[in-house]
Scaffold this active site. Structure first.
Site, PDB file in Angstrom:
ATOM      1  CD1 TRP A 102     -15.238 -92.340 -29.517  1.00  0.00           C
ATOM      2  CD2 TRP A 102     -16.410 -90.202 -29.622  1.00  0.00           C
ATOM      3  NE1 TRP A 102     -16.168 -92.461 -30.545  1.00  0.00           N
ATOM      4  CE2 TRP A 102     -16.783 -91.220 -30.517  1.00  0.00           C
ATOM      5  CE3 TRP A 102     -17.037 -89.256 -29.502  1.00  0.00           C
ATOM      6  CZ2 TRP A 102     -17.846 -90.758 -31.430  1.00  0.00           C
ATOM      7  CZ3 TRP A 102     -18.050 -88.745 -30.473  1.00  0.00           C
ATOM      8  CH2 TRP A 102     -18.335 -89.653 -31.361  1.00  0.00           C
ATOM      9  CG  ASP A 173     -16.675 -91.901 -22.946  1.00  0.00           C
ATOM     10  OD1 ASP A 173     -17.517 -92.739 -22.919  1.00  0.00           O
ATOM     11  OD2 ASP A 173     -16.216 -91.198 -23.933  1.00  0.00           O
ATOM     12  CE  LYS A 197     -21.445 -96.104 -28.246  1.00  0.00           C
ATOM     13  NZ  LYS A 197     -21.173 -96.146 -29.792  1.00  0.00           N
TER      14      LYS A 197
HETATM   15  N1  PMP Z   1     -17.597 -91.798 -26.316  1.00  0.00           N
HETATM   16  C1  PMP Z   1     -17.489 -92.735 -26.721  1.00  0.00           C
HETATM   17  C2  PMP Z   1     -16.501 -93.949 -26.273  1.00  0.00           C
HETATM   18  C3  PMP Z   1     -18.324 -93.172 -27.863  1.00  0.00           C
HETATM   19  O1  PMP Z   1     -18.172 -94.176 -28.593  1.00  0.00           O
HETATM   20  C4  PMP Z   1     -19.249 -92.318 -28.334  1.00  0.00           C
HETATM   21  C5  PMP Z   1     -20.469 -92.667 -29.442  1.00  0.00           C
HETATM   22  N2  PMP Z   1     -19.859 -93.426 -30.404  1.00  0.00           N
HETATM   23  C6  PMP Z   1     -19.389 -91.028 -27.545  1.00  0.00           C
HETATM   24  C7  PMP Z   1     -18.640 -90.788 -26.901  1.00  0.00           C
HETATM   25  C8  PMP Z   1     -20.313 -90.003 -28.124  1.00  0.00           C
HETATM   26  O2  PMP Z   1     -21.607 -90.273 -27.889  1.00  0.00           O
HETATM   27  P1  PMP Z   1     -23.135 -89.349 -28.091  1.00  0.00           P
HETATM   28  O3  PMP Z   1     -23.086 -89.648 -29.708  1.00  0.00           O
HETATM   29  O4  PMP Z   1     -23.886 -90.085 -27.320  1.00  0.00           O
HETATM   30  O5  PMP Z   1     -22.617 -87.990 -27.682  1.00  0.00           O
END
Ligand code: PMP
Length: 362
Positions: A102, A173, A197
């Site tokens: 991420w 994040d 989550k």
């Molecule tokens: N950051 C983290 C730490 C994640 O776990 C996730 C999704 N699992 C995301 C960003 C991306 O999120 P989204 O699918 O809502 O764009």
């Protein structure tokens, strides 16, 4: 109704009490004869839902008055673009700590948008099982922010201690851990978290920003990615995801009813400790992450004999333990045990794992 424990990483399980309340109110919200989905975002009823959600989030996280809160549309990924667009000028540098995919995606997006970045840590070689001890003094002088992923959903790591940034804003994040433990909002310039989550349904992102960051000069940013527009209009520049905000508001109430983040953190630590203790004592399973940076939200583990993996998934699902397969980038298994997962779910998982080990791996 079939009873299962849902260990999916996200979208993930929501508190039963929240689902039940939403069910009762679904067709007729507070005697209005309408669902929350049907009411105007400019009306009093929705304004109250929005204000109460923000108020409760502020209470939970003890958000100081020089921070603004917004309920942003789109997933967490949209923030990967918004952050450099709002916080960097073309010649300036964003510093990124790559503790997983991420963060890698966030850094890449900044570069793709034409911004300069510097990588202050890269955990790839060790399969992202480690978390660095970052020091602001060691960042390049022209870095304008430090970007971290506070909890790494895929690899089961987290910053047990956050870097202390005094000169430049720390951007975090917190998608897979916001509201799971106490944090000091003052330590961060900008916190964001996709809701799916610990907070509510997918498609909504919570943003918490230090006000002064809205004054950073920038060129035109697409309107719905512009922090100033979004935060200053208090999430009402256009039609916000009203129902998602409503559900998130119910989750905030649920968190407060459970005694706030101190209590929630304690329960989360208890759940994670039970599972890690079992993993550390087992002959079949092991956790690749060691020490204090083990995530208390996403517990990653492997089976020493990989030939059992398929059977493990099949049999766990039969017992109503859903979503244990690890992310394709990390392999193995992962039990996501967010706030809504009761301790009974973790106990049942351990009992299943023990029995599986005894049955097949003596
Ligand atoms: N950051 C983290 C730490 C994640 O776990 C996730 C999704 N699992 C995301 C960003 C991306 O999120 P989204 O699918 O809502 O764009």
């Amino acid at each position: 109704m079939k009873k299962v424990y849902n260990f999916n990483a996200g979208p993930a399980m929501l508190p039963v009490e929240v689902m039940e309340k939403a069910q009762v109110e679904f067709r007729d919200y507070e005697n209005s004869g309408m669902s929350v989905m049907e009411i105007s975002h400019r009306g009093k009823t929705f304004q109250k839902i929005l204000d109460t959600a923000e108020e409760n989030l502020r209470k939970l996280l003890n958000i100081p008055s020089n921070y603004l809160v917004a309920f942003l549309p789109g997933g967490a990924t949209l923030q990967f673009s918004s952050i450099p667009l709002n916080l960097l000028q073309k010649e300036e540098i964003g510093a990124y700590s790559l503790t997983g995919v991420w963060a890698v995606k966030a850094e890449k997006e900044a570069r793709n948008l034409g911004y300069k970045t510097t990588i202050v840590f890269d955990g790839k070689e060790k399969n992202y099982t480690e978390i660095p001890n970052l020091k602001e003094e060691l960042l390049p002088e022209n870095a304008k922010y430090l970007y971290i992923t506070s909890n790494n959903t895929i690899y089961g790591t987290r910053y047990s201690q956050f870097p202390k940034c005094k000169k430049i804003p720390l951007i975090a994040d917190m998608t897979s851990e916001l509201l799971s433990r106490k944090i000091l909002v003052e330590d961060f310039g900008y916190i964001f978290a996709g809701a799916q989550k610990n907070i509510g349904p997918a498609g909504l992102t919570i943003g918490i920003i230090r006000k002064e960051l809205l004054e950073i000069p920038k060129k035109h940013v697409p309107i719905l990615l512009d922090f100033k527009v979004y935060f200053e209009s208090k999430s009402l520049y256009n039609t916000p995801p009203t129902y998602l905000i409503y559900i998130s508001g119910l989750v905030f109430e649920w968190c407060l009813q459970r005694g706030g983040l101190e209590k929630i953190q304690k329960t989360n630590e208890e759940k994670a400790n039970l599972l890690y203790k079992f993993l550390d004592s087992s002959k079949l399973y092991y956790a690749p992450v060691q020490g204090e940076n083990r995530s208390i939200m996403n517990v990653v583990f492997h089976l020493k004999d990989k030939t059992f993996e398929e059977k493990f998934i099949l049999e766990s699902e039969k017992e109503g333990l859903i979503g244990l397969k690890g992310h394709r980038d990390a392999g193995g298994m992962r039990a996501s045990i967010y706030n809504a997962m009761p301790i009974e779910g973790v106990i049942q998982l351990i009992q299943f794992m023990k029995a599986f080990e005894e049955r097949y791996y003596k």
